[in-house]
Design an enzyme around this catalytic site. Sequence first.
Site: not given
Ligand code: ATP
Ligand code: MG
Length: 413
Positions: A30, A32, A109
């Site tokens: 997805d 963001d 993160d």
């Molecule tokens: P996925 O492909 O699993 O969705 P993702 O990196 O997009 O991986 P998300 O949980 O959708 O993970 O979170 C989107 C973004 O928000 C992350 O890439 C990160 O930058 C930030 N983020 C998410 N969770 C945290 C956290 N616990 N602490 C700090 N930043 C976070």
């Molecule tokens: Mg994500």
Amino acid sequence: MLYRLKSAGYQSYLVGGGVRDLLLGREPKDFDVATDATPEQVREVFRNCRLIGRRFRLAHVHFGRDIIEVATFRSMQDESGPGDRESENGMLVRDNIYGTIEEDALRRDFTINALYYNIEDFSVVDYAGGVKDLEQGVLRLLGDPETRYREDPVRMLRAVRFAAKLGFMINEACEKPLFELGSLLQSVPPARLFEEVLKLFMAGVALHSFEKLRHYGLFAELFPATEESLAHEDHEFPITFVNRGLHNTDLRVREGKPVTPAFLFAVLLWEPVRLLAERYRASGEPPLPAMQQAGNDVLMAQLDRVSLPKRFSLPMREIWNLQHRFEQRAGKRPHRLLTHPRFRAAYDFLLLRAEAGEIDAELADWWTRFQECDGETRGQMVNQAGNGGELPKKRRRRRKRPSRSAPRTPSGD
Ligand code: ATP
Ligand code: MG
């Protein structure tokens, strides 16, 4: 989308996992969007927009079935962690929700999750060295690792998940605390851990994730009873069972077949449930009540760590409760079992038990044939099975060990 915000005079970028996956040449799950427009301003630009969340408002912009999450740049505060709500430094949370893009990057993160993609000129904004880490296959937290894990212990699970999913190395300084800080997960609400468990085990890399979680001692924090049963086993079966179950799940995910949390949790919790049910049976309970009681006990204890909504725990328990019925192969019972709404899942579970060597493969084969053959042959199969009543179940031989708090009673030995 990004152009619309741009032409309204705002900065906007793709951010997070979508950018990471794009740069890695993987298909993003997805996208963001991060912007300097406030949620209210975003809503003025898009009619098809809803604001969600109370403390941190996010804009969800709908495009047909897709939803794009648009978040305003924020500073250090993070909505996801429980710990960071405690305003340790007495800082007023409300005052500095929004921030600059640079602040927004630093609250994320991992460096590889803090990349901003500017579609206007296809440039990548990288405040934290994420591009280099992406090239080198390194997971590195922003800031001091221990502090960041303490702020939000779920980041430990995220480290494991991304390492498993991307095949990345966790940078040494970020890896060391994983061995030490696992118990911090106890302060994370079980509902949030449920979400994380699904991401860890239903994304096609369950087996890898499981092995890594155990390596760091994190699995014990999520599934203490299961870890106990694996750790004290002098025998290969339980670990084989979980490994196979997770491997099957991975194959299904990769083939695009549905997987359900009910089956996943049935696999993960089976060993403690099975052992406890054996104890209840040894003390005289019939098979079904023994299984029901064991399932109940194990689930109740488990819910303190990782929650499991009823719509999953009910079918999970049914999968367990149906297991003893596969042993009854005489008369009308097998026909009835075949029509049970949960037959398929329970049968898949039976196959797993047979593959792992817990039960005799003959029983699983019988059920495979029973389903495939026509009515007449079924009748014959039932008659044959019925001759001596139930066929004796082959027991695995277990070495007796001095009984501890949870004696394993190898009933039948
Ligand atoms: P996925 O492909 O699993 O969705 P993702 O990196 O997009 O991986 P998300 O949980 O959708 O993970 O979170 C989107 C973004 O928000 C992350 O890439 C990160 O930058 C930030 N983020 C998410 N969770 C945290 C956290 N616990 N602490 C700090 N930043 C976070
Ligand atoms: Mg994500």
